[in-house]
Design a protein around this motif. Structure first.
Motif, PDB file in Angstrom:
ATOM      1  N   LEU A 141     -55.904  11.940  -1.662  1.00 56.47           N
ATOM      2  CA  LEU A 141     -54.782  11.064  -2.016  1.00 56.47           C
ATOM      3  C   LEU A 141     -54.804   9.756  -1.225  1.00 56.47           C
ATOM      4  O   LEU A 141     -54.409   8.706  -1.726  1.00 56.47           O
ATOM      5  CB  LEU A 141     -53.452  11.786  -1.811  1.00 56.47           C
ATOM      6  CG  LEU A 141     -53.162  12.910  -2.801  1.00 56.47           C
ATOM      7  CD1 LEU A 141     -51.932  13.706  -2.372  1.00 56.47           C
ATOM      8  CD2 LEU A 141     -52.987  12.363  -4.208  1.00 56.47           C
ATOM      9  N   LEU A 142     -55.257   9.813   0.018  1.00 59.29           N
ATOM     10  CA  LEU A 142     -55.267   8.621   0.864  1.00 59.29           C
ATOM     11  C   LEU A 142     -56.310   7.587   0.440  1.00 59.29           C
ATOM     12  O   LEU A 142     -56.256   6.436   0.865  1.00 59.29           O
ATOM     13  CB  LEU A 142     -55.469   8.996   2.334  1.00 59.29           C
ATOM     14  CG  LEU A 142     -54.260   9.650   2.992  1.00 59.29           C
ATOM     15  CD1 LEU A 142     -54.634  10.174   4.376  1.00 59.29           C
ATOM     16  CD2 LEU A 142     -53.074   8.712   3.067  1.00 59.29           C
ATOM     17  N   VAL A 143     -57.229   7.977  -0.409  1.00 60.12           N
ATOM     18  CA  VAL A 143     -58.194   7.008  -0.936  1.00 60.12           C
ATOM     19  C   VAL A 143     -57.453   5.919  -1.711  1.00 60.12           C
ATOM     20  O   VAL A 143     -57.770   4.736  -1.607  1.00 60.12           O
ATOM     21  CB  VAL A 143     -59.245   7.703  -1.833  1.00 60.12           C
ATOM     22  CG1 VAL A 143     -60.065   6.690  -2.609  1.00 60.12           C
ATOM     23  CG2 VAL A 143     -60.154   8.597  -0.994  1.00 60.12           C
ATOM     24  N   ASP A 144     -56.423   6.305  -2.449  1.00 62.18           N
ATOM     25  CA  ASP A 144     -55.701   5.364  -3.302  1.00 62.18           C
ATOM     26  C   ASP A 144     -54.323   4.964  -2.778  1.00 62.18           C
ATOM     27  O   ASP A 144     -53.668   4.117  -3.383  1.00 62.18           O
ATOM     28  CB  ASP A 144     -55.525   5.960  -4.705  1.00 62.18           C
ATOM     29  CG  ASP A 144     -56.849   6.137  -5.412  1.00 62.18           C
ATOM     30  OD1 ASP A 144     -57.709   5.233  -5.298  1.00 62.18           O
ATOM     31  OD2 ASP A 144     -57.045   7.177  -6.072  1.00 62.18           O
ATOM     32  N   HIS A 145     -53.861   5.594  -1.692  1.00 60.55           N
ATOM     33  CA  HIS A 145     -52.518   5.319  -1.178  1.00 60.55           C
ATOM     34  C   HIS A 145     -52.561   5.168   0.344  1.00 60.55           C
ATOM     35  O   HIS A 145     -53.277   5.912   1.010  1.00 60.55           O
ATOM     36  CB  HIS A 145     -51.564   6.457  -1.539  1.00 60.55           C
ATOM     37  CG  HIS A 145     -51.527   6.750  -3.011  1.00 60.55           C
ATOM     38  ND1 HIS A 145     -50.808   5.989  -3.894  1.00 60.55           N
ATOM     39  CD2 HIS A 145     -52.129   7.719  -3.744  1.00 60.55           C
ATOM     40  CE1 HIS A 145     -50.958   6.478  -5.114  1.00 60.55           C
ATOM     41  NE2 HIS A 145     -51.773   7.513  -5.055  1.00 60.55           N
ATOM     42  N   PRO A 146     -51.761   4.253   0.904  1.00 63.31           N
ATOM     43  CA  PRO A 146     -51.769   4.086   2.365  1.00 63.31           C
ATOM     44  C   PRO A 146     -51.119   5.251   3.116  1.00 63.31           C
ATOM     45  O   PRO A 146     -51.409   5.496   4.271  1.00 63.31           O
ATOM     46  CB  PRO A 146     -50.985   2.794   2.588  1.00 63.31           C
ATOM     47  CG  PRO A 146     -50.184   2.598   1.347  1.00 63.31           C
ATOM     48  CD  PRO A 146     -50.936   3.261   0.231  1.00 63.31           C
ATOM     49  N   PHE A 147     -50.215   5.974   2.437  1.00 59.05           N
ATOM     50  CA  PHE A 147     -49.627   7.166   3.035  1.00 59.05           C
ATOM     51  C   PHE A 147     -49.246   8.156   1.939  1.00 59.05           C
ATOM     52  O   PHE A 147     -49.093   7.791   0.773  1.00 59.05           O
ATOM     53  CB  PHE A 147     -48.414   6.838   3.915  1.00 59.05           C
ATOM     54  CG  PHE A 147     -47.208   6.318   3.178  1.00 59.05           C
ATOM     55  CD1 PHE A 147     -46.223   7.173   2.724  1.00 59.05           C
ATOM     56  CD2 PHE A 147     -47.046   4.950   2.962  1.00 59.05           C
ATOM     57  CE1 PHE A 147     -45.102   6.698   2.056  1.00 59.05           C
ATOM     58  CE2 PHE A 147     -45.926   4.457   2.305  1.00 59.05           C
ATOM     59  CZ  PHE A 147     -44.952   5.338   1.844  1.00 59.05           C
ATOM     60  N   VAL A 148     -49.112   9.426   2.353  1.00 55.11           N
ATOM     61  CA  VAL A 148     -48.744  10.508   1.442  1.00 55.11           C
ATOM     62  C   VAL A 148     -47.524  11.202   2.042  1.00 55.11           C
ATOM     63  O   VAL A 148     -47.499  11.495   3.243  1.00 55.11           O
ATOM     64  CB  VAL A 148     -49.900  11.527   1.296  1.00 55.11           C
ATOM     65  CG1 VAL A 148     -49.493  12.700   0.428  1.00 55.11           C
ATOM     66  CG2 VAL A 148     -51.140  10.850   0.740  1.00 55.11           C
ATOM     67  N   CYS A 149     -46.529  11.452   1.212  1.00 54.01           N
ATOM     68  CA  CYS A 149     -45.329  12.156   1.665  1.00 54.01           C
ATOM     69  C   CYS A 149     -45.608  13.654   1.734  1.00 54.01           C
ATOM     70  O   CYS A 149     -46.258  14.217   0.855  1.00 54.01           O
ATOM     71  CB  CYS A 149     -44.168  11.881   0.715  1.00 54.01           C
ATOM     72  SG  CYS A 149     -43.644  10.154   0.731  1.00 54.01           S
ATOM     73  N   ILE A 150     -45.083  14.281   2.779  1.00 51.06           N
ATOM     74  CA  ILE A 150     -45.272  15.707   2.995  1.00 51.06           C
ATOM     75  C   ILE A 150     -43.908  16.387   2.914  1.00 51.06           C
ATOM     76  O   ILE A 150     -42.945  15.925   3.528  1.00 51.06           O
ATOM     77  CB  ILE A 150     -45.901  15.996   4.384  1.00 51.06           C
ATOM     78  CG1 ILE A 150     -47.148  15.135   4.629  1.00 51.06           C
ATOM     79  CG2 ILE A 150     -46.192  17.481   4.545  1.00 51.06           C
ATOM     80  CD1 ILE A 150     -48.305  15.382   3.701  1.00 51.06           C
ATOM     81  N   GLU A 151     -43.837  17.475   2.141  1.00 49.86           N
ATOM     82  CA  GLU A 151     -42.584  18.216   2.019  1.00 49.86           C
ATOM     83  C   GLU A 151     -42.859  19.705   2.200  1.00 49.86           C
ATOM     84  O   GLU A 151     -44.002  20.154   2.084  1.00 49.86           O
ATOM     85  CB  GLU A 151     -41.912  17.927   0.679  1.00 49.86           C
ATOM     86  CG  GLU A 151     -42.759  18.228  -0.527  1.00 49.86           C
ATOM     87  CD  GLU A 151     -42.180  17.696  -1.834  1.00 49.86           C
ATOM     88  OE1 GLU A 151     -41.078  17.120  -1.842  1.00 49.86           O
ATOM     89  OE2 GLU A 151     -42.852  17.875  -2.853  1.00 49.86           O
ATOM     90  N   ASN A 152     -41.800  20.470   2.480  1.00 47.72           N
ATOM     91  CA  ASN A 152     -41.966  21.913   2.645  1.00 47.72           C
ATOM     92  C   ASN A 152     -41.700  22.627   1.317  1.00 47.72           C
ATOM     93  O   ASN A 152     -41.516  21.974   0.287  1.00 47.72           O
ATOM     94  CB  ASN A 152     -41.088  22.443   3.788  1.00 47.72           C
ATOM     95  CG  ASN A 152     -39.605  22.297   3.510  1.00 47.72           C
ATOM     96  OD1 ASN A 152     -39.147  22.195   2.369  1.00 47.72           O
ATOM     97  ND2 ASN A 152     -38.829  22.282   4.584  1.00 47.72           N
ATOM     98  N   ASP A 153     -41.669  23.945   1.342  1.00 46.73           N
ATOM     99  CA  ASP A 153     -41.499  24.734   0.120  1.00 46.73           C
ATOM    100  C   ASP A 153     -40.150  24.494  -0.560  1.00 46.73           C
ATOM    101  O   ASP A 153     -40.005  24.719  -1.751  1.00 46.73           O
ATOM    102  CB  ASP A 153     -41.673  26.228   0.405  1.00 46.73           C
ATOM    103  CG  ASP A 153     -43.111  26.579   0.784  1.00 46.73           C
ATOM    104  OD1 ASP A 153     -44.033  25.852   0.347  1.00 46.73           O
ATOM    105  OD2 ASP A 153     -43.312  27.566   1.509  1.00 46.73           O
ATOM    106  N   GLU A 154     -39.156  24.051   0.196  1.00 46.45           N
ATOM    107  CA  GLU A 154     -37.827  23.757  -0.364  1.00 46.45           C
ATOM    108  C   GLU A 154     -37.706  22.293  -0.767  1.00 46.45           C
ATOM    109  O   GLU A 154     -36.616  21.799  -1.021  1.00 46.45           O
ATOM    110  CB  GLU A 154     -36.724  24.105   0.648  1.00 46.45           C
ATOM    111  CG  GLU A 154     -36.540  25.593   0.882  1.00 46.45           C
ATOM    112  CD  GLU A 154     -37.594  26.177   1.815  1.00 46.45           C
ATOM    113  OE1 GLU A 154     -37.962  25.525   2.817  1.00 46.45           O
ATOM    114  OE2 GLU A 154     -38.075  27.293   1.525  1.00 46.45           O
TER     115      GLU A 154
END
Length: 148
Positions: free
Chosen positions: A109-122
């Motif tokens: 994902l970082l190839v095309d985006h400067p950052f990636v959002c991280i979320e938990n199971d909820e």
């Protein structure tokens, strides 16, 4: 030639690399665009996550999206900044990962985006994975390899 041993960068977990939610600039879905533009301008970021009061991730808002939304035919309609809310113009299709996903998924994902959002199971926002954090870890690995 660079050789990464298993257990180094690719053996790292996402929680080891992310910037935690408490340290990430963000806006709320019901904030007006004036507030969002102020956050973006003060932080110097081009985009920030959009969260609800329960810290669930809903999208990203960028300076470009805000400016596009207030461009009139003959002038920039600054008065619209107070009237419109973030959820009216945010991007709902965003790069995101679960906190238990692999670092390899993050790299893709970082190839095309400067950052990636991280979320938990909820679907609660945990933080962001940035290109910078990956490159810093990679640089550390290379420096260790060069010394040995």
């Amino acid at each position: 030639m660079i050789s990464l041993q298993k257990g180094e960068l690719l053996g790292t977990t996402l929680p080891e690399l992310i910037i935690p939610a408490e340290r990430v600039a963000h806006v709320q879905v019901r904030n007006n665009l004036e507030h969002a533009l102020l956050v973006l301008t003060k932080t110097g970021y081009t985009a920030v996550p959009v969260l609800d009061p329960k810290y669930q991730l809903h999208g990203l808002i960028s300076t470009t999206q805000i400016m596009d939304s207030i461009l009139g035919l003959e002038r920039i309609e600054f008065e619209r900044l107070e009237e419109m809310v973030v959820e009216d113009v945010m991007n709902k299709i965003i790069p995101r990962l679960n906190v238990n996903d692999s670092v390899e998924n993050g790299l893709e994902l970082l190839v095309d985006h400067p950052f990636v959002c991280i979320e938990n199971d909820e679907h609660v926002f945990e933080g962001i994975l940035t290109r910078r954090s990956i490159l810093e870890r990679l640089n550390t690995q290379i420096q260790k390899q060069n010394k040995s």
